[in-house]
Design a protein around this motif. Structure first.
Motif, mmCIF file in Angstrom:
data_model
loop_
_atom_site.group_PDB
_atom_site.id
_atom_site.type_symbol
_atom_site.label_atom_id
_atom_site.label_comp_id
_atom_site.label_asym_id
_atom_site.label_seq_id
_atom_site.Cartn_x
_atom_site.Cartn_y
_atom_site.Cartn_z
ATOM 1 N N PRO A 196 0.806 -1.240 0.000
ATOM 2 C CA PRO A 196 0.000 0.000 0.000
ATOM 3 C C PRO A 196 0.830 1.277 0.000
ATOM 4 C CG PRO A 196 -0.868 -1.587 1.581
ATOM 5 C CD PRO A 196 0.444 -2.128 1.119
ATOM 6 N N TYR A 197 1.897 1.292 0.791
ATOM 7 C CA TYR A 197 2.745 2.485 0.859
ATOM 8 C C TYR A 197 3.368 2.791 -0.503
ATOM 9 C CZ TYR A 197 6.967 5.204 1.938
ATOM 10 O OH TYR A 197 7.973 6.138 1.933
ATOM 11 N N LEU A 248 -4.783 17.612 -3.307
ATOM 12 C CA LEU A 248 -5.914 17.067 -2.551
ATOM 13 C C LEU A 248 -5.983 15.563 -2.796
ATOM 14 C CD1 LEU A 248 -8.500 19.749 -3.685
ATOM 15 C CD2 LEU A 248 -7.757 19.472 -1.327
ATOM 16 N N ASN A 249 -6.181 14.789 -1.723
ATOM 17 C CA ASN A 249 -6.323 13.344 -1.868
ATOM 18 C C ASN A 249 -7.655 12.974 -2.516
ATOM 19 O OD1 ASN A 249 -3.927 12.227 -0.720
ATOM 20 N ND2 ASN A 249 -4.685 12.740 1.325
ATOM 21 N N ILE A 250 -7.634 11.967 -3.379
ATOM 22 C CA ILE A 250 -8.838 11.331 -3.911
ATOM 23 C C ILE A 250 -8.794 9.876 -3.459
ATOM 24 C CG2 ILE A 250 -10.148 10.717 -5.981
ATOM 25 C CD1 ILE A 250 -8.595 12.984 -7.415
ATOM 26 N N VAL A 251 -9.781 9.436 -2.663
ATOM 27 C CA VAL A 251 -9.743 8.117 -2.049
ATOM 28 C C VAL A 251 -11.044 7.370 -2.280
ATOM 29 C CG1 VAL A 251 -9.563 6.840 0.122
ATOM 30 C CG2 VAL A 251 -8.140 8.861 -0.242
ATOM 31 N N LEU A 266 -5.222 1.939 4.316
ATOM 32 C CA LEU A 266 -5.471 3.284 3.801
ATOM 33 C C LEU A 266 -4.452 4.276 4.346
ATOM 34 C CD1 LEU A 266 -7.137 5.347 2.257
ATOM 35 C CD2 LEU A 266 -8.703 5.470 4.212
ATOM 36 N N GLY A 267 -4.112 4.118 5.611
ATOM 37 C CA GLY A 267 -3.113 5.002 6.207
ATOM 38 C C GLY A 267 -1.769 4.914 5.503
ATOM 39 N N VAL A 295 -10.168 -0.510 -3.998
ATOM 40 C CA VAL A 295 -9.284 0.605 -3.640
ATOM 41 C C VAL A 295 -8.920 1.414 -4.882
ATOM 42 C CG1 VAL A 295 -7.032 1.223 -2.687
ATOM 43 C CG2 VAL A 295 -8.309 -0.703 -1.715
ATOM 44 N N LYS A 296 -8.995 2.721 -4.754
ATOM 45 C CA LYS A 296 -8.493 3.636 -5.773
ATOM 46 C C LYS A 296 -7.926 4.845 -5.040
ATOM 47 C CE LYS A 296 -12.317 2.265 -8.759
ATOM 48 N NZ LYS A 296 -13.085 1.609 -7.679
#
Length: 341
Positions: free
Chosen positions: A73-74, A99-102, A113-114, A142-143
């Protein structure tokens, strides 16, 4: 039994819609009245929008997000952020905010996610920018990506279609990461090759872009989902042609082996269909054709450069640790738009 959520099912820029489909959809959208301050919009096939706010300042705006193409993930967060930031550099701009898009399944471990967001945040900081918020939704997969804002002098914008006949073409990163990620998902890629691919995908194009500012760059794009040949086709804009020397194209060597084993992507085949009427391959092995059509995630910059400066720019990029090469030249328009030798 609870349904298992698979983190990496195949993503990155291989997940993008094909260029042909997008062109048909975008051509049908209402355009509205032209805004003289909109220097670059979506109708130019460019990498980002550019909006002029004063005589010496314009805003560069872009976004990019996709599903994971690696299991960690990282690392995925780093790659996704580097890819989104790249469009600002391809226009010649400097990144200011992101800006994050999650999209994330509620049933998945939030520590994942972290780690994704930690990877993304570190790349934003490396770019010298500020992460200022974002938006998240619950999804079945996940995106992740970023919406990015940068600034630029409106007189120094790198459009992707301002190349000139005689310009040398320089590519700053190796091709083949899409094929390698495909091979990795079925356990065929070596650890060494994947480390090389990950190192490439997590390298910001910031460093190449900073060097380029000292040279006469006429046009620039970053090579992503539409492949080297797809982005080159858009760069030529129906007005010019190009000759590519495949021997000089930087490639992650193992990708050629996997292409010969037909470990290919559907996106690569969409790219072949998109450019087939514009490209002639002359004595090119099948594997090299596939690498040139391979969708790249966080790929390098493709530059059209004043020919007398090209060798010096190539050398300075290489001295900075980048595998940059002069890969061909732009010519006056001929019957074959792109000739690959």
């Amino acid at each position: 039994m609870a349904e298992e959520i698979v983190f990496c099912k195949g993503g990155g820029c291989t997940a993008k819609l094909g260029a042909g489909i997008l062109s048909r959809v975008l051509s049908a959208l209402p355009k509205g009245e032209p805004d003289p301050n909109l220097l670059v919009g979506y109708d130019s096939r460019d990498d980002a929008a550019v909006y002029q706010v004063s005589d010496d300042l314009a805003i560069v705006q872009t976004l990019d997000f996709f599903p994971p193409m690696v299991d960690d993930p990282y690392t995925f967060g780093q790659i996704a952020a580097a890819n989104a930031l790249s469009d600002i550099y391809a226009m010649g701009g400097e990144v200011k905010t992101a800006l994050n898009i999650v999209c994330f399944p509620e049933k998945m471990d939030l520590n994942i996610l972290g780690e994704i967001m930690r990877g993304g945040s570190e790349k934003v900081l490396e770019a010298g920018a500020s992460l200022v918020g974002g938006h998240s939704i619950a999804d079945d997969s996940v995106k992740y990506g970023l919406s990015v804002m940068g600034t630029i002098d409106p007189k120094k914008v790198y459009a992707n279609n301002h190349g000139q006949a005689g310009d040398a073409l320089i590519l700053t990163k190796k091709l083949g990461v899409g094929i390698l990620c495909t091979a990795n998902r079925v356990g065929e890629a070596s650890e060494q090759a994947m480390q090389e691919a990950i190192a490439s995908m997590t390298t910001l194009n910031k460093y190449a872009a900073e060097i380029c500012k000292k040279y006469a760059v006429h046009a620039c794009t970053d090579v992503t989902g539409f492949s080297f040949l797809g982005h080159l086709h858009e760069m030529l804009d129906g007005k010019l042609s190009a000759r590519i020397d495949s021997r000089h194209v930087p490639v992650i060597t193992e990708a050629l082996h996997h292409a010969d084993e037909f470990l290919l992507t559907a996106a690569g085949q969409r790219n072949r269909n998109y450019v087939k009427d514009f490209v002639q391959f002359k004595n090119i092995p099948f594997a090299m054709e596939e690498v040139l059509l391979d969708p790249q995630t966080s790929g390098g910059l493709l530059l059209a450069v004043e020919p007398v400066q090209a060798a010096q720019l190539e050398q300075e990029l290489q001295q900075a640790g980048l595998p940059a090469r002069i890969v061909g030249e732009i010519t006056n328009k001929t019957e074959t738009e792109i000739l690959v030798l």
